[in-house]
Design a protein around this motif. Structure first.
Motif, PDB file in Angstrom:
ATOM      1  N   LEU A  55       0.834  -1.137   0.020  1.00 24.14           N
ATOM      2  CA  LEU A  55      -0.169   0.131  -0.053  1.00 24.14           C
ATOM      3  C   LEU A  55       0.812   1.137  -0.071  1.00 24.14           C
ATOM      4  O   LEU A  55       1.693   1.355   0.939  1.00 24.14           O
ATOM      5  N   VAL A  56       0.708   2.014  -1.096  1.00 26.88           N
ATOM      6  CA  VAL A  56       1.394   3.181  -1.198  1.00 26.88           C
ATOM      7  C   VAL A  56       0.827   4.477  -0.600  1.00 26.88           C
ATOM      8  O   VAL A  56       1.518   5.603  -0.016  1.00 26.88           O
ATOM      9  N   GLY A  57      -0.603   4.445  -0.761  1.00 24.96           N
ATOM     10  CA  GLY A  57      -1.475   5.733  -0.339  1.00 24.96           C
ATOM     11  C   GLY A  57      -2.947   5.300  -0.202  1.00 24.96           C
ATOM     12  O   GLY A  57      -3.420   4.363  -0.560  1.00 24.96           O
ATOM     13  N   ALA A  58      -3.665   6.155   0.423  1.00 24.23           N
ATOM     14  CA  ALA A  58      -5.136   6.004   0.655  1.00 24.23           C
ATOM     15  C   ALA A  58      -5.933   7.417   0.995  1.00 24.23           C
ATOM     16  O   ALA A  58      -5.119   8.150   1.517  1.00 24.23           O
ATOM     17  N   ALA A  59      -7.041   7.068   0.711  1.00 23.10           N
ATOM     18  CA  ALA A  59      -7.736   8.465   0.745  1.00 23.10           C
ATOM     19  C   ALA A  59      -9.509   8.017   0.920  1.00 23.10           C
ATOM     20  O   ALA A  59      -9.672   6.799   0.758  1.00 23.10           O
ATOM     21  N   VAL A  60      -9.948   8.817   1.836  1.00 24.59           N
ATOM     22  CA  VAL A  60     -11.612   8.341   1.911  1.00 24.59           C
ATOM     23  C   VAL A  60     -12.287   9.654   2.088  1.00 24.59           C
ATOM     24  O   VAL A  60     -11.969  10.922   2.265  1.00 24.59           O
ATOM     25  N   VAL A  61     -13.153   9.562   1.095  1.00 24.84           N
ATOM     26  CA  VAL A  61     -14.275  10.726   0.473  1.00 24.84           C
ATOM     27  C   VAL A  61     -15.751  10.446   0.839  1.00 24.84           C
ATOM     28  O   VAL A  61     -16.145   9.058   0.603  1.00 24.84           O
ATOM     29  N   SER A  62     -16.662  11.385   1.472  1.00 27.96           N
ATOM     30  CA  SER A  62     -17.823  11.181   1.440  1.00 27.96           C
ATOM     31  C   SER A  62     -18.651  11.842   0.413  1.00 27.96           C
ATOM     32  O   SER A  62     -17.961  13.157   0.124  1.00 27.96           O
ATOM     33  N   THR A  63     -19.614  11.425  -0.034  1.00 28.11           N
ATOM     34  CA  THR A  63     -20.177  12.258  -1.474  1.00 28.11           C
ATOM     35  C   THR A  63     -21.810  11.938  -0.906  1.00 28.11           C
ATOM     36  O   THR A  63     -22.365  10.856  -0.711  1.00 28.11           O
ATOM     37  N   GLY A  64     -22.440  13.126  -1.201  1.00 29.16           N
ATOM     38  CA  GLY A  64     -23.884  12.983  -0.907  1.00 29.16           C
ATOM     39  C   GLY A  64     -24.648  14.296  -1.060  1.00 29.16           C
ATOM     40  O   GLY A  64     -23.688  15.372  -1.044  1.00 29.16           O
ATOM     41  N   ALA A  65     -25.601  14.419  -1.697  1.00 27.43           N
ATOM     42  CA  ALA A  65     -26.674  15.845  -1.881  1.00 27.43           C
ATOM     43  C   ALA A  65     -25.873  16.588  -2.443  1.00 27.43           C
ATOM     44  O   ALA A  65     -25.776  18.037  -2.347  1.00 27.43           O
ATOM     45  N   GLY A  66     -24.981  16.321  -3.823  1.00 28.86           N
ATOM     46  CA  GLY A  66     -24.205  16.904  -4.602  1.00 28.86           C
ATOM     47  C   GLY A  66     -23.112  17.622  -4.015  1.00 28.86           C
ATOM     48  O   GLY A  66     -22.315  18.362  -4.830  1.00 28.86           O
ATOM     49  N   GLU A  67     -22.559  17.087  -2.944  1.00 25.28           N
ATOM     50  CA  GLU A  67     -21.229  17.518  -2.366  1.00 25.28           C
ATOM     51  C   GLU A  67     -20.440  16.511  -2.075  1.00 25.28           C
ATOM     52  O   GLU A  67     -20.854  15.529  -1.542  1.00 25.28           O
ATOM     53  N   SER A  68     -19.067  16.817  -1.714  1.00 24.76           N
ATOM     54  CA  SER A  68     -18.103  15.858  -1.268  1.00 24.76           C
ATOM     55  C   SER A  68     -17.370  16.333  -0.485  1.00 24.76           C
ATOM     56  O   SER A  68     -16.778  17.605  -0.425  1.00 24.76           O
ATOM     57  N   HIS A  69     -16.666  15.377   0.331  1.00 22.30           N
ATOM     58  CA  HIS A  69     -15.778  15.833   1.471  1.00 22.30           C
ATOM     59  C   HIS A  69     -14.666  15.005   1.527  1.00 22.30           C
ATOM     60  O   HIS A  69     -14.831  13.773   1.707  1.00 22.30           O
ATOM     61  N   LEU A  70     -13.118  15.516   1.168  1.00 19.82           N
ATOM     62  CA  LEU A  70     -12.081  14.805   1.383  1.00 19.82           C
ATOM     63  C   LEU A  70     -11.877  14.647   2.973  1.00 19.82           C
ATOM     64  O   LEU A  70     -11.540  15.568   3.636  1.00 19.82           O
ATOM     65  N   LEU A  77       5.626   7.400   3.743  1.00 12.47           N
ATOM     66  CA  LEU A  77       6.640   8.317   3.676  1.00 12.47           C
ATOM     67  C   LEU A  77       7.709   8.101   2.402  1.00 12.47           C
ATOM     68  O   LEU A  77       8.178   9.086   1.974  1.00 12.47           O
ATOM     69  N   GLU A  78       8.052   6.897   2.364  1.00 15.68           N
ATOM     70  CA  GLU A  78       9.088   6.672   1.500  1.00 15.68           C
ATOM     71  C   GLU A  78       8.681   6.931  -0.021  1.00 15.68           C
ATOM     72  O   GLU A  78       9.471   6.878  -0.976  1.00 15.68           O
ATOM     73  N   HIS A  79       7.156   7.206  -0.301  1.00 15.64           N
ATOM     74  CA  HIS A  79       6.692   7.397  -1.568  1.00 15.64           C
ATOM     75  C   HIS A  79       6.367   8.907  -1.670  1.00 15.64           C
ATOM     76  O   HIS A  79       5.854   9.223  -2.870  1.00 15.64           O
ATOM     77  N   GLN A  80       6.412   9.746  -0.755  1.00 10.37           N
ATOM     78  CA  GLN A  80       6.127  11.121  -0.883  1.00 10.37           C
ATOM     79  C   GLN A  80       6.928  11.883  -1.608  1.00 10.37           C
ATOM     80  O   GLN A  80       8.191  11.381  -1.990  1.00 10.37           O
ATOM     81  N   GLY A  81       6.188  12.891  -2.204  1.00  7.43           N
ATOM     82  CA  GLY A  81       6.926  13.738  -3.256  1.00  7.43           C
ATOM     83  C   GLY A  81       7.347  13.289  -4.529  1.00  7.43           C
ATOM     84  O   GLY A  81       8.186  13.745  -5.333  1.00  7.43           O
ATOM     85  N   GLN A  82       6.548  12.113  -4.706  1.00  5.54           N
ATOM     86  CA  GLN A  82       6.706  11.376  -6.143  1.00  5.54           C
ATOM     87  C   GLN A  82       5.091  11.644  -7.002  1.00  5.54           C
ATOM     88  O   GLN A  82       5.254  10.808  -7.933  1.00  5.54           O
ATOM     89  N   GLY A  83       4.232  12.446  -6.378  1.00  6.99           N
ATOM     90  CA  GLY A  83       3.244  12.702  -7.399  1.00  6.99           C
ATOM     91  C   GLY A  83       2.072  11.681  -6.673  1.00  6.99           C
ATOM     92  O   GLY A  83       0.909  12.082  -7.382  1.00  6.99           O
ATOM     93  N   TYR A  84       2.185  10.716  -5.920  1.00 10.40           N
ATOM     94  CA  TYR A  84       1.118   9.890  -5.640  1.00 10.40           C
ATOM     95  C   TYR A  84      -0.100  10.703  -4.808  1.00 10.40           C
ATOM     96  O   TYR A  84      -1.163  10.516  -4.852  1.00 10.40           O
TER      97      TYR A  84
END
Ligand SMILES: CC(C)(COP(=O)(O)OP(=O)(O)OC[C@H]1O[C@@H](n2cnc3c(N)ncnc32)[C@H](O)[C@@H]1OP(=O)(O)O)[C@@H](O)C(=O)NCCC(=O)NCCS
Length: 152
Positions: A55-70, A77-84
């Motif tokens: 696993l290099v990275g992860a994100a969680v997003v909620s979406t509802g009623a036409g809006e979303s929230h990151l 750490l070892e993969h940061q600064g590489q565009g991920y």
């Protein structure tokens, strides 16, 4: 040795321990297991960037009623600064747009210069400040509230 290509996959509950291990290594105040489980159980989108079985990275997003929230995002750490981080953010915005969201909102610690640079360069604009929103090692820390129009 060949390097496996990076793949984005939706997170499943069995992968939560790997996400927690990654996040604990890069943030002082990581999410709990319950926060991840509840998010996936509640239908939020969880995305994982994988290099083979790693696993290099992860994100969680909620979406509802036409809006979303990151809600959360981290890169190992070892993969940061590489565009991920940028790739994860673009994927999060794309899936929110595909679910009908017109805007993406997020909060970021005022002192998190790296994340702020990423969000600003991606097009997010500041829409407010939540005073003393986050716990911090040296007292409370403000949250910068940001938004991006996903229909541009
Ligand atoms: C914030 C985070 C997700 C960024 O991930 P990343 O993979 O390092 O980001 P990228 O490599 O895609 O970089 C994207 C942008 O971030 C900024 N950035 C990256 N490395 C940086 C550094 N060392 N210093 C300052 N800004 C930096 C730049 O604006 C960069 O833009 P560029 O692509 O035009 O150079 C990552 O640093 C992280 O996991 N941090 C800990 C958890 C966290 O803070 N999450 C955000 C919570 S709101």
């Amino acid at each position: 040795m060949s390097v496996a290509e990076i793949q984005l996959k939706s997170l499943v509950p069995e992968q939560i321990p790997a996400v927690i291990a990654l996040e604990q290594a890069v943030t002082e105040f990581p999410w709990t297991q319950k926060m991840y489980f509840d998010s996936l159980a509640g239908g939020y989108w969880g995305g994982g960037l994988w290099q083979g079985s790693r696993l290099v990275g992860a994100a969680v997003v909620s979406t509802g009623a036409g809006e979303s929230h990151l809600l959360n995002m981290c890169v190992a750490l070892e993969h940061q600064g590489q565009g991920y981080g940028r790739l994860l953010l673009a994927s999060a915005c794309q899936q929110a747009h595909d679910k009908g969201a017109g805007k993406m909102f997020l909060e970021v610690r005022a002192g998190n210069g790296r994340a702020l640079s990423l969000y600003q360069s991606f097009g997010f604009g500041q829409i407010g400040v939540r005073k003393d929103y986050y716990p911090g090692a040296l007292g409370r820390e403000d949250a910068i509230c940001m938004a991006l129009n996903l229909r541009q």
